[in-house]
Design a protein around this motif. Structure first.
Motif, mmCIF file in Angstrom:
data_model
loop_
_atom_site.group_PDB
_atom_site.id
_atom_site.type_symbol
_atom_site.label_atom_id
_atom_site.label_comp_id
_atom_site.label_asym_id
_atom_site.label_seq_id
_atom_site.Cartn_x
_atom_site.Cartn_y
_atom_site.Cartn_z
ATOM 1 N N VAL A 38 0.830 -1.209 0.000
ATOM 2 C CA VAL A 38 0.000 0.000 0.000
ATOM 3 C C VAL A 38 0.868 1.264 0.000
ATOM 4 C CG1 VAL A 38 -1.917 -1.158 1.166
ATOM 5 C CG2 VAL A 38 -0.245 0.109 2.533
ATOM 6 N N THR A 39 2.045 1.178 0.592
ATOM 7 C CA THR A 39 2.942 2.328 0.558
ATOM 8 C C THR A 39 3.459 2.566 -0.855
ATOM 9 O OG1 THR A 39 3.654 1.800 2.820
ATOM 10 C CG2 THR A 39 4.968 3.400 1.607
ATOM 11 N N ALA A 40 3.759 1.477 -1.549
ATOM 12 C CA ALA A 40 4.295 1.592 -2.904
ATOM 13 C C ALA A 40 3.247 2.002 -3.928
ATOM 14 C CB ALA A 40 4.929 0.261 -3.311
ATOM 15 N N PHE A 41 1.992 1.580 -3.747
ATOM 16 C CA PHE A 41 0.981 1.807 -4.776
ATOM 17 C C PHE A 41 -0.185 2.682 -4.322
ATOM 18 C CE2 PHE A 41 3.103 -2.185 -5.854
ATOM 19 C CZ PHE A 41 3.469 -1.925 -7.168
ATOM 20 N N GLY A 42 -0.237 3.021 -3.047
ATOM 21 C CA GLY A 42 -1.352 3.828 -2.551
ATOM 22 C C GLY A 42 -1.398 5.217 -3.156
ATOM 23 N N GLY A 43 -0.235 5.860 -3.274
ATOM 24 C CA GLY A 43 -0.206 7.205 -3.826
ATOM 25 C C GLY A 43 -0.664 7.242 -5.271
ATOM 26 N N GLY A 44 -0.241 6.259 -6.060
ATOM 27 C CA GLY A 44 -0.660 6.201 -7.450
ATOM 28 C C GLY A 44 -2.151 5.966 -7.601
ATOM 29 N N ILE A 46 -4.499 6.917 -5.429
ATOM 30 C CA ILE A 46 -5.162 8.179 -5.089
ATOM 31 C C ILE A 46 -5.035 9.174 -6.234
ATOM 32 C CG2 ILE A 46 -5.127 10.142 -3.511
ATOM 33 C CD1 ILE A 46 -4.186 8.244 -1.322
ATOM 34 N N ARG A 47 -3.859 9.214 -6.859
ATOM 35 C CA ARG A 47 -3.645 10.105 -8.004
ATOM 36 C C ARG A 47 -4.616 9.786 -9.131
ATOM 37 N NH1 ARG A 47 1.131 8.071 -10.504
ATOM 38 N NH2 ARG A 47 -0.405 6.642 -11.406
ATOM 39 N N ASN A 48 -4.777 8.494 -9.433
ATOM 40 C CA ASN A 48 -5.685 8.098 -10.511
ATOM 41 C C ASN A 48 -7.109 8.560 -10.232
ATOM 42 O OD1 ASN A 48 -3.453 6.900 -11.608
ATOM 43 N ND2 ASN A 48 -4.198 4.796 -11.456
ATOM 44 N N LEU A 49 -7.537 8.438 -8.982
ATOM 45 C CA LEU A 49 -8.866 8.910 -8.612
ATOM 46 C C LEU A 49 -8.983 10.411 -8.807
ATOM 47 C CD1 LEU A 49 -9.490 6.859 -5.330
ATOM 48 C CD2 LEU A 49 -10.804 6.678 -7.456
ATOM 49 N N LEU A 50 -7.917 11.131 -8.503
ATOM 50 C CA LEU A 50 -7.948 12.592 -8.545
ATOM 51 C C LEU A 50 -7.993 13.136 -9.963
ATOM 52 C CD1 LEU A 50 -7.616 15.366 -7.060
ATOM 53 C CD2 LEU A 50 -5.164 15.088 -7.384
ATOM 54 N N ILE A 51 -7.174 12.590 -10.855
ATOM 55 C CA ILE A 51 -7.039 13.202 -12.179
ATOM 56 C C ILE A 51 -7.789 12.445 -13.274
ATOM 57 C CG2 ILE A 51 -4.816 14.192 -11.559
ATOM 58 C CD1 ILE A 51 -3.417 12.094 -13.162
ATOM 59 N N GLY A 52 -8.575 11.445 -12.897
ATOM 60 C CA GLY A 52 -9.462 10.821 -13.862
ATOM 61 C C GLY A 52 -8.911 9.633 -14.610
ATOM 62 N N ILE A 53 -7.847 9.020 -14.111
ATOM 63 C CA ILE A 53 -7.325 7.793 -14.717
ATOM 64 C C ILE A 53 -8.046 6.610 -14.076
ATOM 65 C CG2 ILE A 53 -5.281 6.348 -15.058
ATOM 66 C CD1 ILE A 53 -3.579 8.841 -14.859
ATOM 67 N N PRO A 54 -8.521 5.648 -14.869
ATOM 68 C CA PRO A 54 -9.197 4.484 -14.268
ATOM 69 C C PRO A 54 -8.319 3.818 -13.200
ATOM 70 C CG PRO A 54 -9.468 4.462 -16.649
ATOM 71 C CD PRO A 54 -8.500 5.562 -16.337
ATOM 72 N N VAL A 55 -8.904 3.607 -12.034
ATOM 73 C CA VAL A 55 -8.147 3.003 -10.931
ATOM 74 C C VAL A 55 -7.663 1.612 -11.302
ATOM 75 C CG1 VAL A 55 -8.263 2.269 -8.524
ATOM 76 C CG2 VAL A 55 -9.452 4.336 -9.242
ATOM 77 N N SER A 56 -8.413 0.937 -12.175
ATOM 78 C CA SER A 56 -8.051 -0.425 -12.559
ATOM 79 C C SER A 56 -6.703 -0.491 -13.274
ATOM 80 C CB SER A 56 -9.133 -1.017 -13.467
ATOM 81 O OG SER A 56 -9.310 -0.224 -14.633
ATOM 82 N N GLU A 57 -6.213 0.649 -13.770
ATOM 83 C CA GLU A 57 -4.920 0.638 -14.456
ATOM 84 C C GLU A 57 -3.774 0.263 -13.519
ATOM 85 O OE1 GLU A 57 -3.804 3.904 -16.849
ATOM 86 O OE2 GLU A 57 -5.542 3.772 -18.181
ATOM 87 N N ILE A 58 -4.018 0.380 -12.211
ATOM 88 C CA ILE A 58 -2.978 0.022 -11.243
ATOM 89 C C ILE A 58 -2.620 -1.452 -11.380
ATOM 90 C CG2 ILE A 58 -4.459 -0.676 -9.314
ATOM 91 C CD1 ILE A 58 -1.443 1.634 -8.956
ATOM 92 N N TRP A 59 -3.586 -2.285 -11.852
ATOM 93 C CA TRP A 59 -3.340 -3.722 -11.968
ATOM 94 C C TRP A 59 -2.552 -4.078 -13.221
ATOM 95 C CZ3 TRP A 59 -4.004 -5.185 -7.368
ATOM 96 C CH2 TRP A 59 -5.072 -4.721 -6.605
ATOM 97 N N ASP A 60 -2.333 -3.085 -14.088
ATOM 98 C CA ASP A 60 -1.557 -3.330 -15.302
ATOM 99 C C ASP A 60 -0.055 -3.197 -15.074
ATOM 100 O OD1 ASP A 60 -3.920 -3.693 -16.706
ATOM 101 O OD2 ASP A 60 -4.060 -1.575 -17.261
ATOM 102 N N GLN A 61 0.337 -2.942 -13.841
ATOM 103 C CA GLN A 61 1.753 -2.731 -13.518
ATOM 104 C C GLN A 61 2.383 -4.005 -12.962
ATOM 105 O OE1 GLN A 61 2.562 1.378 -11.828
ATOM 106 N NE2 GLN A 61 0.403 1.189 -11.282
ATOM 107 N N GLY A 62 2.191 -5.101 -13.697
ATOM 108 C CA GLY A 62 2.681 -6.395 -13.240
ATOM 109 C C GLY A 62 4.144 -6.407 -12.837
ATOM 110 N N PRO A 63 5.049 -5.899 -13.672
ATOM 111 C CA PRO A 63 6.473 -5.910 -13.307
ATOM 112 C C PRO A 63 6.763 -5.143 -12.019
ATOM 113 C CG PRO A 63 6.214 -5.508 -15.648
ATOM 114 C CD PRO A 63 4.838 -5.450 -15.065
ATOM 115 N N LEU A 64 6.043 -4.043 -11.806
ATOM 116 C CA LEU A 64 6.261 -3.275 -10.580
ATOM 117 C C LEU A 64 5.758 -4.037 -9.350
ATOM 118 C CD1 LEU A 64 5.369 0.378 -11.687
ATOM 119 C CD2 LEU A 64 7.631 -0.633 -11.353
ATOM 120 N N PHE A 65 4.649 -4.776 -9.513
ATOM 121 C CA PHE A 65 4.148 -5.591 -8.403
ATOM 122 C C PHE A 65 5.169 -6.666 -8.028
ATOM 123 C CE2 PHE A 65 0.016 -3.741 -9.228
ATOM 124 C CZ PHE A 65 -0.594 -3.754 -7.986
#
Length: 206
Positions: A38-44, A46-65
């Protein structure tokens, strides 16, 4: 390429930060992974919610996970004696994460042609959002909400990028180094934002 590099740096830095805080609070292995992620991905998120990027895009970051899980595992298995030196390096790692994600948040908002106010807020929430969630889950007061100068450096990043003062690759890297340096100087010299309290007055009245 710059975005990918910064994403990797920030993810590693904040994954370490969250995992170490979990160990300090004596959480079990699940708690270590949860706080690290949550520390690594929580900020991103929240950012997606703020600026209109689909939150589901966070799951497309497989290598980062995978990268974050690997780093958290390494921290969990690291010798405890060495981890006790976290006090010396924890602030530095957190400063790297703050600077990295603050810049990324501003770049994302700028790319989407958002106004300056949104760019500054995206920078603040991307840079400090994961840390806020981490601190709340750890039962701590979020650093960004105390008088300690933390979020202000993230907002400065957003301001400089938003007004176009920093728009070249070399400028972005210089800003990254500058924010890390300013954050470390804040801790070293105990710089504070103005603050007031009514706590003592309430104690007297009681």
């Amino acid at each position: 390429m710059t975005w990918e590099i910064f994403n990797a740096i920030g993810t590693i830095a904040f994954a370490i930060s969250g995992a170490i805080v979990a160990l300090e609070e004596e959480y079990d292995i699940l708690g270590v992974y949860v706080l690290g992620m949550v520390t690594a991905f929580g900020g991103g998120t929240i950012r997606n919610l703020l600026i209109g990027i689909p939150v589901s895009e966070i799951w497309d970051q497989g290598p980062l996970f995978i990268m974050a899980i690997t780093v958290i595992t390494f921290v969990f298995l690291f010798p405890m004696g060495a981890l006790k030196q976290w006090g010396k390096w924890g602030t530095f790692t957190d400063a790297i994460g703050l600077s990295t994600f603050a810049i990324l948040g501003a770049l994302y908002a700028t790319e989407m042609n958002h106004p300056l106010s949104a760019i500054i807020m995206a920078s603040l929430l991307t840079g400090s959002g994961g840390g806020i969630i981490r601190d709340l889950l750890a039962g701590r007061k979020p650093v960004v909400l105390r008088e300690d100068i933390y979020g202000a450096w993230a907002m400065l990043s957003g301001l400089l990028i938003g007004i176009g003062a920093v728009n070249q690759t070399w400028g972005i890297y210089f800003l990254f180094i500058s924010v890390v340096t300013l954050r470390m100087l804040t801790v070293k010299y105990n710089w504070k934002l103005p603050h007031r309290t009514i706590k003592n007055q309430q104690d007297v009245n009681m």
